[in-house]
Design a protein around this motif. Sequence first.
Motif, PDB file in Angstrom:
ATOM      1  N   ASP A 107       0.993  -1.148   0.177  1.00 54.90           N
ATOM      2  CA  ASP A 107      -0.159   0.016  -0.066  1.00 54.90           C
ATOM      3  C   ASP A 107       1.018   1.091   0.018  1.00 54.90           C
ATOM      4  OD1 ASP A 107      -2.371  -1.384  -0.070  1.00 54.90           O
ATOM      5  OD2 ASP A 107      -2.737  -1.329   1.965  1.00 54.90           O
ATOM      6  N   ALA A 108       1.999   1.239   0.524  1.00 51.42           N
ATOM      7  CA  ALA A 108       2.948   2.227   0.788  1.00 51.42           C
ATOM      8  C   ALA A 108       3.432   2.568  -0.632  1.00 51.42           C
ATOM      9  CB  ALA A 108       4.061   1.998   1.727  1.00 51.42           C
ATOM     10  N   ASP A 109       3.780   1.659  -1.332  1.00 54.80           N
ATOM     11  CA  ASP A 109       4.347   1.778  -2.798  1.00 54.80           C
ATOM     12  C   ASP A 109       3.319   2.578  -3.616  1.00 54.80           C
ATOM     13  OD1 ASP A 109       6.491   0.302  -2.227  1.00 54.80           O
ATOM     14  OD2 ASP A 109       5.895  -1.553  -2.862  1.00 54.80           O
ATOM     15  N   ARG A 110       2.091   2.095  -3.544  1.00 51.21           N
ATOM     16  CA  ARG A 110       0.738   2.545  -4.410  1.00 51.21           C
ATOM     17  C   ARG A 110       0.762   3.905  -3.909  1.00 51.21           C
ATOM     18  NH1 ARG A 110      -1.504  -2.380  -2.699  1.00 51.21           N
ATOM     19  NH2 ARG A 110      -0.983  -3.704  -4.352  1.00 51.21           N
ATOM     20  N   GLY A 111       0.802   4.262  -2.748  1.00 49.25           N
ATOM     21  CA  GLY A 111       0.663   5.694  -2.270  1.00 49.25           C
ATOM     22  C   GLY A 111       1.738   6.610  -2.773  1.00 49.25           C
ATOM     23  N   ALA A 112       2.999   5.989  -2.961  1.00 49.60           N
ATOM     24  CA  ALA A 112       4.174   6.917  -3.111  1.00 49.60           C
ATOM     25  C   ALA A 112       4.152   7.164  -4.765  1.00 49.60           C
ATOM     26  CB  ALA A 112       5.571   6.046  -2.904  1.00 49.60           C
ATOM     27  N   LEU A 113       3.471   6.039  -5.644  1.00 49.03           N
ATOM     28  CA  LEU A 113       3.384   6.305  -6.885  1.00 49.03           C
ATOM     29  C   LEU A 113       2.225   7.151  -7.233  1.00 49.03           C
ATOM     30  CD1 LEU A 113       3.354   2.456  -8.284  1.00 49.03           C
ATOM     31  CD2 LEU A 113       5.055   4.530  -8.719  1.00 49.03           C
ATOM     32  N   CYS A 114       1.168   7.203  -6.571  1.00 51.20           N
ATOM     33  CA  CYS A 114       0.003   7.980  -6.608  1.00 51.20           C
ATOM     34  C   CYS A 114       0.386   9.367  -6.311  1.00 51.20           C
ATOM     35  CB  CYS A 114      -1.097   7.701  -6.067  1.00 51.20           C
ATOM     36  SG  CYS A 114      -1.985   6.416  -6.861  1.00 51.20           S
ATOM     37  N   GLN A 115       1.130   9.668  -5.196  1.00 52.32           N
ATOM     38  CA  GLN A 115       1.317  10.838  -4.895  1.00 52.32           C
ATOM     39  C   GLN A 115       2.224  11.664  -5.889  1.00 52.32           C
ATOM     40  OE1 GLN A 115       3.482  11.092  -1.021  1.00 52.32           O
ATOM     41  NE2 GLN A 115       2.784  12.877  -0.619  1.00 52.32           N
ATOM     42  N   TRP A 116       3.415  10.838  -6.364  1.00 53.05           N
ATOM     43  CA  TRP A 116       4.491  11.480  -7.158  1.00 53.05           C
ATOM     44  C   TRP A 116       3.696  11.510  -8.533  1.00 53.05           C
ATOM     45  CZ3 TRP A 116       5.505   8.448 -11.611  1.00 53.05           C
ATOM     46  CH2 TRP A 116       6.570   8.829 -12.559  1.00 53.05           C
ATOM     47  N   SER A 117       2.956  10.619  -9.123  1.00 53.50           N
ATOM     48  CA  SER A 117       2.256  10.929 -10.608  1.00 53.50           C
ATOM     49  C   SER A 117       1.439  12.047 -10.517  1.00 53.50           C
ATOM     50  CB  SER A 117       1.748   9.461 -11.091  1.00 53.50           C
ATOM     51  OG  SER A 117       0.773   9.143 -10.224  1.00 53.50           O
ATOM     52  N   SER A 118       0.645  12.320  -9.429  1.00 49.98           N
ATOM     53  CA  SER A 118      -0.480  13.213  -9.469  1.00 49.98           C
ATOM     54  C   SER A 118       0.058  14.510  -9.429  1.00 49.98           C
ATOM     55  CB  SER A 118      -1.702  13.191  -8.494  1.00 49.98           C
ATOM     56  OG  SER A 118      -1.265  13.498  -7.243  1.00 49.98           O
ATOM     57  N   ALA A 119       1.154  14.678  -8.561  1.00 48.67           N
ATOM     58  CA  ALA A 119       1.955  16.077  -8.545  1.00 48.67           C
ATOM     59  C   ALA A 119       2.694  16.438  -9.654  1.00 48.67           C
ATOM     60  CB  ALA A 119       3.077  15.986  -7.306  1.00 48.67           C
ATOM     61  N   LEU A 120       3.295  15.293 -10.471  1.00 48.18           N
ATOM     62  CA  LEU A 120       4.055  15.516 -11.714  1.00 48.18           C
ATOM     63  C   LEU A 120       2.846  16.013 -12.631  1.00 48.18           C
ATOM     64  CD1 LEU A 120       6.568  15.603 -13.601  1.00 48.18           C
ATOM     65  CD2 LEU A 120       6.168  13.188 -13.969  1.00 48.18           C
ATOM     66  N   ARG A 121       1.812  15.396 -12.942  1.00 47.21           N
ATOM     67  CA  ARG A 121       0.646  15.637 -13.831  1.00 47.21           C
ATOM     68  C   ARG A 121       0.158  17.042 -13.471  1.00 47.21           C
ATOM     69  NH1 ARG A 121      -4.890  15.193 -13.760  1.00 47.21           N
ATOM     70  NH2 ARG A 121      -5.602  14.941 -15.756  1.00 47.21           N
ATOM     71  N   THR A 122      -0.021  17.488 -12.302  1.00 43.47           N
ATOM     72  CA  THR A 122      -0.353  18.926 -12.023  1.00 43.47           C
ATOM     73  C   THR A 122       0.467  19.880 -12.626  1.00 43.47           C
ATOM     74  OG1 THR A 122      -1.307  18.185  -9.973  1.00 43.47           O
ATOM     75  CG2 THR A 122      -1.027  20.487 -10.218  1.00 43.47           C
ATOM     76  N   ARG A 123       2.012  19.588 -12.680  1.00 49.18           N
ATOM     77  CA  ARG A 123       2.846  20.531 -12.943  1.00 49.18           C
ATOM     78  C   ARG A 123       3.017  20.539 -14.226  1.00 49.18           C
ATOM     79  NH1 ARG A 123       8.091  18.685 -10.773  1.00 49.18           N
ATOM     80  NH2 ARG A 123       8.704  18.486 -12.911  1.00 49.18           N
ATOM     81  N   ILE A 124       2.795  19.405 -15.032  1.00 51.26           N
ATOM     82  CA  ILE A 124       2.910  19.468 -16.458  1.00 51.26           C
ATOM     83  C   ILE A 124       1.652  20.074 -17.213  1.00 51.26           C
ATOM     84  CG2 ILE A 124       2.210  18.010 -18.542  1.00 51.26           C
ATOM     85  CD1 ILE A 124       4.238  15.757 -17.384  1.00 51.26           C
ATOM     86  N   ILE A 125       0.451  20.092 -16.427  1.00 51.26           N
ATOM     87  CA  ILE A 125      -0.710  20.653 -16.867  1.00 51.26           C
ATOM     88  C   ILE A 125      -0.345  22.247 -16.646  1.00 51.26           C
ATOM     89  CG2 ILE A 125      -3.184  21.102 -16.339  1.00 51.26           C
ATOM     90  CD1 ILE A 125      -3.401  17.911 -15.921  1.00 51.26           C
ATOM     91  N   ALA A 126      -0.169  22.619 -15.641  1.00 52.24           N
ATOM     92  CA  ALA A 126       0.417  23.926 -15.189  1.00 52.24           C
ATOM     93  C   ALA A 126       1.048  24.637 -16.453  1.00 52.24           C
ATOM     94  CB  ALA A 126       1.043  24.238 -13.947  1.00 52.24           C
ATOM     95  N   GLU A 127       2.038  23.904 -17.130  1.00 53.44           N
ATOM     96  CA  GLU A 127       3.034  24.246 -17.992  1.00 53.44           C
ATOM     97  C   GLU A 127       2.257  24.232 -19.318  1.00 53.44           C
ATOM     98  OE1 GLU A 127       6.871  22.501 -17.728  1.00 53.44           O
ATOM     99  OE2 GLU A 127       6.908  23.059 -15.470  1.00 53.44           O
ATOM    100  N   HIS A 128       1.381  23.187 -19.659  1.00 54.25           N
ATOM    101  CA  HIS A 128       0.898  22.883 -20.781  1.00 54.25           C
ATOM    102  C   HIS A 128      -0.602  22.860 -20.626  1.00 54.25           C
ATOM    103  CE1 HIS A 128       4.893  22.264 -22.669  1.00 54.25           C
ATOM    104  NE2 HIS A 128       5.213  21.419 -21.635  1.00 54.25           N
ATOM    105  N   PRO A 129      -1.415  23.723 -20.658  1.00 57.95           N
ATOM    106  CA  PRO A 129      -2.656  23.750 -20.202  1.00 57.95           C
ATOM    107  C   PRO A 129      -3.668  22.968 -21.071  1.00 57.95           C
ATOM    108  CG  PRO A 129      -2.340  25.845 -20.074  1.00 57.95           C
ATOM    109  CD  PRO A 129      -1.219  25.361 -20.420  1.00 57.95           C
ATOM    110  N   GLU A 130      -2.980  22.405 -22.116  1.00 58.13           N
ATOM    111  CA  GLU A 130      -3.876  22.013 -23.208  1.00 58.13           C
ATOM    112  C   GLU A 130      -3.753  20.247 -22.826  1.00 58.13           C
ATOM    113  OE1 GLU A 130      -0.971  22.999 -23.600  1.00 58.13           O
ATOM    114  OE2 GLU A 130       0.379  21.461 -25.105  1.00 58.13           O
ATOM    115  N   ALA A 131      -2.856  20.024 -21.898  1.00 59.64           N
ATOM    116  CA  ALA A 131      -2.537  18.592 -21.554  1.00 59.64           C
ATOM    117  C   ALA A 131      -3.716  18.096 -20.618  1.00 59.64           C
ATOM    118  CB  ALA A 131      -1.458  18.490 -20.812  1.00 59.64           C
ATOM    119  N   ALA A 132      -4.644  18.937 -20.360  1.00 63.51           N
ATOM    120  CA  ALA A 132      -5.702  18.580 -19.373  1.00 63.51           C
ATOM    121  C   ALA A 132      -6.798  18.045 -20.144  1.00 63.51           C
ATOM    122  CB  ALA A 132      -6.102  19.918 -18.473  1.00 63.51           C
TER     123      ALA A 132
END
Length: 164
Positions: free
Chosen positions: A133-158
């Motif tokens: 569960d800790a692995d899943r948590g770490a993957l989700c936390q990282w992937s959603s933070a990175l996704r947010t950053r990519i969308i902030a830089e490239h709004p069309e990505a949303a």
Amino acid sequence: MKWLTRVLLVLLVLFIVAQFFRPSIVVPRVDETKTLYHVESVPPEVRTILHRSCDDCHSNRTVWPWYNRISPVSWWLADHVKKGRKELNFDEWADFKPRRKARKLEEICDQVKERKMPLKSYLPLHAHAKLTDADRGALCQWSSALRTRIIAEHPEAARPAQSK
Ligand code: HEC
């Protein structure tokens, strides 16, 4: 019992013939500048999880097991790796458009939360790849933070992707 012997004989012959049909194993060269780890910031613990549990099917660094030399197992494994790499290849991340990156990052969390990845058939012989569960948590936390950053830089990505 005679028929049983015949059936077994036919199966044996098929098995032997199958050994002559091996899938070609593709070992693509890794361009270090295109990898996920080069392009994005990936914390060491997340990197460890991806290497341990996903690389065999989602990177160009597949470690082929000895039983990959046996048909028809080899056909089945080669198919997983081919499809897995096509969907998501950490070593070709730089080629992904922002929209595809955002979608794949969302999928990473969804797939592991729904226990669809790593593939169930992979786990009995790769016990180390099982996620906690800790692995899943770490993957989700990282992937959603990175996704947010990519969308902030490239709004069309949303916007929802038309294609993969
Ligand atoms: C044994 C091979 C294998 C392993 C290991 C594996 N995958 Fe997959 N993965 C696949 C295959 C094959 C597909 C293509 C879709 C399918 O057939 O289910 C896929 C598809 C995906 C997709 C794309 C889904 C989509 O619709 O965009 C994501 C994301 C994914 N895997 C994440 C992961 C993650 C994260 C891990 C490690 C925790 C992992 N996979 C481990 C084989 C694997």
